[in-house]
Write a protein that holds these residues in place. Sequence first.
Motif, PDB file in Angstrom:
ATOM      1  N   ALA A 229      29.685  -9.085 -26.571  1.00 23.61           N
ATOM      2  CA  ALA A 229      29.987  -9.573 -25.222  1.00 23.61           C
ATOM      3  C   ALA A 229      29.248 -10.882 -24.979  1.00 23.61           C
ATOM      4  N   SER A 230      29.974 -11.895 -24.538  1.00 25.29           N
ATOM      5  CA  SER A 230      29.379 -13.184 -24.195  1.00 25.29           C
ATOM      6  C   SER A 230      29.275 -13.309 -22.679  1.00 25.29           C
ATOM      7  N   LEU A 231      28.064 -13.649 -22.214  1.00 28.05           N
ATOM      8  CA  LEU A 231      27.822 -13.844 -20.783  1.00 28.05           C
ATOM      9  C   LEU A 231      27.588 -15.320 -20.482  1.00 28.05           C
ATOM     10  N   LEU A 232      28.233 -16.195 -21.244  1.00 33.01           N
ATOM     11  CA  LEU A 232      27.951 -17.623 -21.148  1.00 33.01           C
ATOM     12  C   LEU A 232      28.902 -18.393 -20.238  1.00 33.01           C
ATOM     13  N   GLY A 233      29.984 -17.770 -19.834  1.00 27.93           N
ATOM     14  CA  GLY A 233      30.951 -18.473 -18.992  1.00 27.93           C
ATOM     15  C   GLY A 233      31.125 -17.808 -17.646  1.00 27.93           C
ATOM     16  N   GLU A 234      32.182 -18.170 -16.966  1.00 26.08           N
ATOM     17  CA  GLU A 234      32.463 -17.577 -15.666  1.00 26.08           C
ATOM     18  C   GLU A 234      33.022 -16.168 -15.805  1.00 26.08           C
ATOM     19  N   ARG A 235      33.517 -15.830 -17.006  1.00 26.76           N
ATOM     20  CA  ARG A 235      34.033 -14.499 -17.287  1.00 26.76           C
ATOM     21  C   ARG A 235      33.347 -13.937 -18.525  1.00 26.76           C
ATOM     22  N   VAL A 236      33.218 -12.634 -18.582  1.00 26.48           N
ATOM     23  CA  VAL A 236      32.689 -11.966 -19.765  1.00 26.48           C
ATOM     24  C   VAL A 236      33.795 -11.916 -20.814  1.00 26.48           C
ATOM     25  N   ILE A 237      33.478 -12.315 -22.032  1.00 27.57           N
ATOM     26  CA  ILE A 237      34.420 -12.180 -23.140  1.00 27.57           C
ATOM     27  C   ILE A 237      33.895 -11.078 -24.051  1.00 27.57           C
TER      28      ILE A 237
ATOM     29  N   ALA B 202      40.303  -8.819 -28.434  1.00 28.25           N
ATOM     30  CA  ALA B 202      39.458  -9.483 -27.430  1.00 28.25           C
ATOM     31  C   ALA B 202      40.008  -9.229 -26.037  1.00 28.25           C
ATOM     32  N   THR B 203      39.114  -9.244 -25.059  1.00 25.76           N
ATOM     33  CA  THR B 203      39.507  -9.107 -23.669  1.00 25.76           C
ATOM     34  C   THR B 203      38.517  -9.848 -22.794  1.00 25.76           C
ATOM     35  N   GLN B 204      38.896 -10.100 -21.551  1.00 26.35           N
ATOM     36  CA  GLN B 204      38.014 -10.794 -20.616  1.00 26.35           C
ATOM     37  C   GLN B 204      37.929 -10.010 -19.315  1.00 26.35           C
ATOM     38  N   MET B 205      36.848 -10.243 -18.587  1.00 24.16           N
ATOM     39  CA  MET B 205      36.653  -9.584 -17.293  1.00 24.16           C
ATOM     40  C   MET B 205      35.743 -10.457 -16.440  1.00 24.16           C
ATOM     41  N   PRO B 206      35.737 -10.268 -15.132  1.00 28.66           N
ATOM     42  CA  PRO B 206      34.855 -11.060 -14.270  1.00 28.66           C
ATOM     43  C   PRO B 206      33.384 -10.825 -14.616  1.00 28.66           C
ATOM     44  N   LEU B 207      32.576 -11.871 -14.499  1.00 25.62           N
ATOM     45  CA  LEU B 207      31.139 -11.758 -14.736  1.00 25.62           C
ATOM     46  C   LEU B 207      30.458 -11.348 -13.437  1.00 25.62           C
ATOM     47  N   ASN B 208      30.024 -10.107 -13.374  1.00 21.36           N
ATOM     48  CA  ASN B 208      29.289  -9.591 -12.220  1.00 21.36           C
ATOM     49  C   ASN B 208      27.803  -9.776 -12.490  1.00 21.36           C
ATOM     50  N   LEU B 209      27.113 -10.507 -11.641  1.00 21.66           N
ATOM     51  CA  LEU B 209      25.705 -10.818 -11.874  1.00 21.66           C
ATOM     52  C   LEU B 209      24.768  -9.674 -11.518  1.00 21.66           C
ATOM     53  N   ASP B 210      25.300  -8.572 -10.992  1.00 24.46           N
ATOM     54  CA  ASP B 210      24.490  -7.377 -10.739  1.00 24.46           C
ATOM     55  C   ASP B 210      24.436  -6.574 -12.036  1.00 24.46           C
ATOM     56  N   PRO B 211      23.276  -6.501 -12.698  1.00 20.72           N
ATOM     57  CA  PRO B 211      23.208  -5.896 -14.034  1.00 20.72           C
ATOM     58  C   PRO B 211      23.784  -4.484 -14.154  1.00 20.72           C
ATOM     59  N   PRO B 212      23.445  -3.537 -13.267  1.00 21.35           N
ATOM     60  CA  PRO B 212      24.030  -2.200 -13.398  1.00 21.35           C
ATOM     61  C   PRO B 212      25.561  -2.202 -13.295  1.00 21.35           C
TER      62      PRO B 212
ATOM     63  N   ILE C 119      33.128 -24.890 -32.047  1.00 22.66           N
ATOM     64  CA  ILE C 119      33.032 -23.580 -31.417  1.00 22.66           C
ATOM     65  C   ILE C 119      33.821 -23.566 -30.108  1.00 22.66           C
ATOM     66  N   ASN C 120      34.233 -22.362 -29.702  1.00 25.77           N
ATOM     67  CA  ASN C 120      34.916 -22.196 -28.423  1.00 25.77           C
ATOM     68  C   ASN C 120      34.319 -20.990 -27.706  1.00 25.77           C
ATOM     69  N   GLU C 121      34.887 -20.583 -26.604  1.00 21.83           N
ATOM     70  CA  GLU C 121      34.329 -19.485 -25.818  1.00 21.83           C
ATOM     71  C   GLU C 121      34.252 -18.190 -26.617  1.00 21.83           C
ATOM     72  N   GLU C 122      35.267 -17.921 -27.419  1.00 19.85           N
ATOM     73  CA  GLU C 122      35.286 -16.671 -28.182  1.00 19.85           C
ATOM     74  C   GLU C 122      34.242 -16.670 -29.291  1.00 19.85           C
ATOM     75  N   SER C 123      33.835 -17.862 -29.750  1.00 21.82           N
ATOM     76  CA  SER C 123      32.810 -17.949 -30.805  1.00 21.82           C
ATOM     77  C   SER C 123      31.533 -17.238 -30.387  1.00 21.82           C
ATOM     78  N   TRP C 124      31.181 -17.354 -29.111  1.00 22.03           N
ATOM     79  CA  TRP C 124      29.931 -16.755 -28.633  1.00 22.03           C
ATOM     80  C   TRP C 124      30.018 -15.235 -28.609  1.00 22.03           C
ATOM     81  N   ALA C 125      31.196 -14.704 -28.266  1.00 23.72           N
ATOM     82  CA  ALA C 125      31.360 -13.250 -28.264  1.00 23.72           C
ATOM     83  C   ALA C 125      31.327 -12.712 -29.688  1.00 23.72           C
ATOM     84  N   ARG C 126      31.965 -13.434 -30.613  1.00 21.82           N
ATOM     85  CA  ARG C 126      31.910 -13.028 -32.020  1.00 21.82           C
ATOM     86  C   ARG C 126      30.468 -13.086 -32.528  1.00 21.82           C
ATOM     87  N   ALA C 127      29.734 -14.097 -32.083  1.00 19.93           N
ATOM     88  CA  ALA C 127      28.325 -14.204 -32.460  1.00 19.93           C
ATOM     89  C   ALA C 127      27.533 -13.013 -31.936  1.00 19.93           C
TER      90      ALA C 127
END
Length: 377
Positions: free
Chosen positions: A77-85, A98-108, A354-362
Amino acid sequence: MLNAHQQQILRLLIASHGMSRTVLAEKMKLSKAAISTLVKEMLQAGLLEESIPESSGQGRPSVLLKMRADSAYFLGASLLGERVILVLIDMHGRTLAATQMPLNLDPPQLAKTIAAAIPDLIAQKSITQDQLIGLGVTLSGFVDENQAICVQSALLGWKNVPLAELLKQQTGLEVSLENDAKALAVSEKIFGVAKKARNFTLISHGDGIGSAHFFQGQLHRGAHGAAGEIAHCTIEPGGRPCRCGKRGCLDTLASLTAIRESVRDKALESESIAELEALAVKGNSAAIAILHQAGHALGLSIANIIQMNDPELIVIAHQPDAFDGLLKTVVMQAIDSHVLPSIIGKTPIASMVINEESWARAAASVAAYRFIIHLPD
């Protein structure tokens, strides 16, 4: 549970394109009979597979052993953009889904959101939960030495967040957090351009700048997990203020953010690095000066790394169309200008897009690295 010799076999195979029992025996200084016994157990467990390379016409080809692609699966999971990848990879590092979802800044809540997305993701490839080995998460910021706590992330606004434990509670998986540049270095070590290098440095060049180092085949995290933070090394004492509170950091001179700020300061009509490069080609002195300043700062930093660590390889990971033309030329010139004459040109410099998905693969690679390199005894 794999024994120490079987762990070593995995490490050798992951760093190669296949290896025979004879070569394994030579490298591990064991008898062929001992290797055959160890390998038999691993074949039966579904970890390895055998393949016979095409004959060269000179005798019977050796049977090569390889990791099975379907022997293990990992999530990232990459937390580097506006959405989680969120991605799913196999044992060969291939992204399967692969899938994407909104990045919620509340950890739980974020942990619950990621966990809820996993069943549908793995169902795309008919993979069951018990085939998943682990989950890796990459983020911008500092991670503790146990890869469990986000110590600080300015981008996420977090301090001392136990994200790994939150995710483990929701997913039941082993979870490893990692800084973005370190995660990318791990990915390139086990699946990419640095597979055969024991000592290398990866530089990530984007809105911010990061770096990570491998020494003797192991990721160097430092005493507190912060090794490789070149973004905040002082390059220009008394220079531009940095978000870290210092002045003249590398980030304030050579990052894409810094370059865009310089473009605005000079009121140039440029919306991208490619457009800035085009202006430089046309002889625009301001564009040339901006690219020279950024390229020299980044090249100087890389030269210092080469001078101090003498790596086998430097990998520069960059955004599409953002490390070409004059910027790249100045970086390479600055590297050669600031190392000792005796080592000029001796360190290969590789670049990768690199692109957005590169970070999730990393991130998924971090989970794979934990399984492959740090297997428990």
